[in-house]
Design a protein around this motif. Structure first.
Motif, PDB file in Angstrom:
ATOM      1  N   ALA A  19       0.805  -1.222   0.000  1.00  0.00           N
ATOM      2  CA  ALA A  19       0.000   0.000   0.000  1.00  0.00           C
ATOM      3  C   ALA A  19       0.837   1.271   0.000  1.00  0.00           C
ATOM      4  CB  ALA A  19      -0.925   0.014   1.207  1.00  0.00           C
ATOM      5  N   SER A  20       2.165   1.118  -0.074  1.00  0.00           N
ATOM      6  CA  SER A  20       3.040   2.293   0.008  1.00  0.00           C
ATOM      7  C   SER A  20       3.187   3.022  -1.325  1.00  0.00           C
ATOM      8  CB  SER A  20       4.422   1.892   0.530  1.00  0.00           C
ATOM      9  OG  SER A  20       5.058   0.987  -0.359  1.00  0.00           O
ATOM     10  N   SER A  21       2.758   2.388  -2.407  1.00  0.00           N
ATOM     11  CA  SER A  21       2.856   3.036  -3.710  1.00  0.00           C
ATOM     12  C   SER A  21       1.727   4.038  -3.889  1.00  0.00           C
ATOM     13  CB  SER A  21       2.816   2.000  -4.832  1.00  0.00           C
ATOM     14  OG  SER A  21       1.637   1.226  -4.762  1.00  0.00           O
ATOM     15  N   GLU A  22       1.967   5.083  -4.636  1.00  0.00           N
ATOM     16  CA  GLU A  22       0.967   6.130  -4.842  1.00  0.00           C
ATOM     17  C   GLU A  22      -0.285   5.552  -5.494  1.00  0.00           C
ATOM     18  OE1 GLU A  22       0.551  10.540  -6.956  1.00  0.00           O
ATOM     19  OE2 GLU A  22       2.452   9.436  -7.029  1.00  0.00           O
ATOM     20  N   GLY A  23      -1.432   5.918  -4.970  1.00  0.00           N
ATOM     21  CA  GLY A  23      -2.695   5.455  -5.528  1.00  0.00           C
ATOM     22  C   GLY A  23      -3.207   4.167  -4.925  1.00  0.00           C
ATOM     23  N   ALA A  24      -2.490   3.621  -3.927  1.00  0.00           N
ATOM     24  CA  ALA A  24      -2.931   2.388  -3.276  1.00  0.00           C
ATOM     25  C   ALA A  24      -3.697   2.719  -2.005  1.00  0.00           C
ATOM     26  CB  ALA A  24      -1.733   1.508  -2.947  1.00  0.00           C
ATOM     27  N   SER A  25      -4.644   1.843  -1.643  1.00  0.00           N
ATOM     28  CA  SER A  25      -5.435   2.023  -0.427  1.00  0.00           C
ATOM     29  C   SER A  25      -5.626   0.680   0.260  1.00  0.00           C
ATOM     30  CB  SER A  25      -6.820   2.608  -0.745  1.00  0.00           C
ATOM     31  OG  SER A  25      -6.731   3.913  -1.246  1.00  0.00           O
ATOM     32  N   PHE A  26      -5.682   0.717   1.593  1.00  0.00           N
ATOM     33  CA  PHE A  26      -6.088  -0.459   2.356  1.00  0.00           C
ATOM     34  C   PHE A  26      -7.608  -0.596   2.274  1.00  0.00           C
ATOM     35  CE2 PHE A  26      -2.296   0.992   4.855  1.00  0.00           C
ATOM     36  CZ  PHE A  26      -1.503  -0.122   4.620  1.00  0.00           C
ATOM     37  N   ILE A  27      -8.082  -1.829   2.373  1.00  0.00           N
ATOM     38  CA  ILE A  27      -9.523  -2.046   2.508  1.00  0.00           C
ATOM     39  C   ILE A  27      -9.768  -3.082   3.587  1.00  0.00           C
ATOM     40  CG2 ILE A  27      -9.590  -3.762   0.620  1.00  0.00           C
ATOM     41  CD1 ILE A  27     -12.480  -2.693   0.097  1.00  0.00           C
ATOM     42  N   GLY A  28     -10.632  -2.713   4.556  1.00  0.00           N
ATOM     43  CA  GLY A  28     -11.039  -3.630   5.607  1.00  0.00           C
ATOM     44  C   GLY A  28     -12.513  -3.919   5.429  1.00  0.00           C
ATOM     45  N   GLY A  29     -13.343  -3.190   6.174  1.00  0.00           N
ATOM     46  CA  GLY A  29     -14.789  -3.358   5.987  1.00  0.00           C
ATOM     47  C   GLY A  29     -15.280  -2.751   4.694  1.00  0.00           C
ATOM     48  N   GLY A  30     -14.659  -1.648   4.276  1.00  0.00           N
ATOM     49  CA  GLY A  30     -15.009  -1.012   3.007  1.00  0.00           C
ATOM     50  C   GLY A  30     -16.325  -0.259   3.005  1.00  0.00           C
ATOM     51  N   THR A  43     -10.429   6.942  -6.353  1.00  0.00           N
ATOM     52  CA  THR A  43     -10.128   6.045  -7.477  1.00  0.00           C
ATOM     53  C   THR A  43      -8.781   5.357  -7.263  1.00  0.00           C
ATOM     54  OG1 THR A  43      -9.185   7.925  -8.688  1.00  0.00           O
ATOM     55  CG2 THR A  43     -11.500   7.370  -9.125  1.00  0.00           C
ATOM     56  N   PRO A  44      -8.678   4.500  -6.240  1.00  0.00           N
ATOM     57  CA  PRO A  44      -7.405   3.805  -6.010  1.00  0.00           C
ATOM     58  C   PRO A  44      -7.068   2.899  -7.182  1.00  0.00           C
ATOM     59  CG  PRO A  44      -9.157   2.848  -4.682  1.00  0.00           C
ATOM     60  CD  PRO A  44      -9.716   4.093  -5.272  1.00  0.00           C
ATOM     61  N   ILE A  45      -5.804   2.830  -7.500  1.00  0.00           N
ATOM     62  CA  ILE A  45      -5.373   1.912  -8.560  1.00  0.00           C
ATOM     63  C   ILE A  45      -5.003   0.543  -7.996  1.00  0.00           C
ATOM     64  CG2 ILE A  45      -4.601   3.777 -10.064  1.00  0.00           C
ATOM     65  CD1 ILE A  45      -1.754   3.217  -9.156  1.00  0.00           C
ATOM     66  N   LYS A  46      -4.911   0.463  -6.660  1.00  0.00           N
ATOM     67  CA  LYS A  46      -4.627  -0.810  -6.003  1.00  0.00           C
ATOM     68  C   LYS A  46      -5.354  -0.855  -4.665  1.00  0.00           C
ATOM     69  CE  LYS A  46      -0.306  -2.212  -5.676  1.00  0.00           C
ATOM     70  NZ  LYS A  46       1.081  -2.309  -5.139  1.00  0.00           N
ATOM     71  N   LEU A  47      -6.051  -1.955  -4.393  1.00  0.00           N
ATOM     72  CA  LEU A  47      -6.664  -2.182  -3.098  1.00  0.00           C
ATOM     73  C   LEU A  47      -5.923  -3.309  -2.394  1.00  0.00           C
ATOM     74  CD1 LEU A  47     -10.562  -2.018  -3.489  1.00  0.00           C
ATOM     75  CD2 LEU A  47      -9.004  -0.301  -2.568  1.00  0.00           C
ATOM     76  N   VAL A  48      -5.481  -3.056  -1.171  1.00  0.00           N
ATOM     77  CA  VAL A  48      -4.778  -4.058  -0.380  1.00  0.00           C
ATOM     78  C   VAL A  48      -5.741  -4.546   0.704  1.00  0.00           C
ATOM     79  CG1 VAL A  48      -2.776  -4.557   1.057  1.00  0.00           C
ATOM     80  CG2 VAL A  48      -2.588  -2.905  -0.830  1.00  0.00           C
ATOM     81  N   ASP A  49      -6.223  -5.754   0.542  1.00  0.00           N
ATOM     82  CA  ASP A  49      -7.194  -6.351   1.457  1.00  0.00           C
ATOM     83  C   ASP A  49      -6.458  -6.822   2.709  1.00  0.00           C
ATOM     84  OD1 ASP A  49      -8.996  -7.973   2.810  1.00  0.00           O
ATOM     85  OD2 ASP A  49      -9.850  -8.823   0.989  1.00  0.00           O
ATOM     86  N   ILE A  50      -6.813  -6.245   3.870  1.00  0.00           N
ATOM     87  CA  ILE A  50      -6.113  -6.572   5.119  1.00  0.00           C
ATOM     88  C   ILE A  50      -6.967  -7.419   6.053  1.00  0.00           C
ATOM     89  CG2 ILE A  50      -4.650  -4.536   4.999  1.00  0.00           C
ATOM     90  CD1 ILE A  50      -6.517  -3.204   7.050  1.00  0.00           C
ATOM     91  N   THR A  51      -8.078  -7.942   5.562  1.00  0.00           N
ATOM     92  CA  THR A  51      -9.022  -8.637   6.439  1.00  0.00           C
ATOM     93  C   THR A  51      -8.489  -9.958   6.989  1.00  0.00           C
ATOM     94  OG1 THR A  51     -10.099  -9.638   4.505  1.00  0.00           O
ATOM     95  CG2 THR A  51     -11.037  -7.594   5.351  1.00  0.00           C
TER      96      THR A  51
END
Length: 330
Positions: A19-30, A43-51
């Motif tokens: 998630a450290s790259s520009e445009g990335a976001s964490f997603i938990g419950g969402g 408009t994230p270009i990457k979603l990092v699922d942390i569930t």
């Protein structure tokens, strides 16, 4: 919704790296992020699922407080026996927000990061300094009935929407985080949020790829715990004005300890320790309450439609203090 890369993380550090790259976001419950993506406000270009991360525990601390994993759901946190018994203001604040279905999905860490419900922020065809820095704030002079009266600037008058965060501010919660390089830090909630100033798009002190891992509460606070929420309808509505309070009254009817935090009126969960100090040692008389309200609202600025929040906050403060005093007399 725009296309994005999906990554499921099984360990904490790789999740932060991803998630450290520009445009990335964490997603938990969402529960907030997905809505924003549907409107193409985010408009994230990457979603990092942390569930899948091991962040779903609630544990006692050696100091007598609680350590709450960032992925503990709002429902589980509100229903936990130690929260109900020792931090009832937190349980009540969580239950005052959203529906049961949303609370079952929404996470503790994500709740701190809710975006404002300002009408213009949610309108992609409108300018908004939170979405497009420097584009303008049409809420000033526009539709602003639900927006903030404290902590605003000429660039943004959006309000913070969370109920849970108001109680956390009252309780002096500390947020523990981890970065992509493995380093960690502890951030007091007082220092976590940033005032809009001329950069309203920067809402917290989190860095790209930095994840909230836990929330630590200090030992319980003695006193009457309450959470009041004034809203347009009885359920599933954001606060016009809300207040979390822990007030202790001694045997002589003196306010020996006062903590107050407000929602709906600030650009962040709003607490003013000077207000609390002005009430401590008093009898909670009308002049005492008026003095405290004057301190709280000294810098309040309405924008027309939300002017009523100033008077409403005064009335809510009076109600809370008189309730505490009368409960002691009963």
């Amino acid at each position: 919704m725009k296309r994005f890369e999906y990554v499921r993380a099984n360990e904490l550090k790789p999740a932060c790296v991803a998630a450290s790259s520009e445009g990335a976001s964490f997603i938990g419950g969402g529960t907030n992020l997905i809505d924003l993506m549907k409107f193409e406000i985010e408009t994230p270009i990457k979603l990092v699922d942390i569930t899948q991360l091991e962040l779903k525990q609630i544990e006692s601390t050696p100091e007598g407080g609680l350590r709450i994993g960032a992925l503990v759901t709002n429902s589980d946190l509100a229903a936990h026996s130690k929260v109900i018994n020792n931090y009832p203001v937190l349980s009540r604040a969580i239950l005052a927000g959203a529906s049961g279905q949303l609370r079952n999905k929404a996470t503790t860490g994500g709740n701190f990061l809710q975006r404002t419900r300002c009408f213009y922020f949610y309108q992609p065809d409108s300018v908004c300094n939170k979405r497009e820095p420097g584009s303008g704030c049409p809420a000033i002079g526009g539709e602003n009935r639900g927006l903030a009266i404290l902590g605003t600037s000429e660039h943004c008058i959006a309000q913070h929407p969370s109920d849970m965060a108001v109680a956390m501010r009252l309780l002096d919660a500390t947020l523990q985080t981890q970065k992509a390089d493995g380093s960690t830090r502890s951030i007091g909630i007082k220092d976590f949020y940033q005032l809009p100033g001329d950069t309203p798009h920067i809402e917290t002190v989190l860095e790209q790829g930095e994840m909230i891992t836990h929330v630590v509460l200090p030992p319980p606070i003695k006193g009457m715990h309450t959470y009041d929420k004034i809203r347009d309808r009885a359920s599933y509505a954001f606060a016009l004005v809300s207040a979390a309070a822990v007030i202790d009254v001694d045997d002589e009817g003196t306010l020996s300890s006062v903590r107050l935090a407000f929602g709906g009126i600030g650009s962040q969960p709003w607490r003013n320790e000077v207000v609390e100090a002005s009430l401590e040692g008093s009898k909670g008389s009308v002049p005492d309450i008026v003095k405290a309200a004057n301190i709280l609202l000294a810098d309040a600025q309405g924008q027309g439609q939300n002017d009523f929040k100033i008077a409403l906050t005064r009335r809510l403060l009076k109600q809370i203090i008189e309730r505490a005093v009368n409960a002691e007399d009963a």
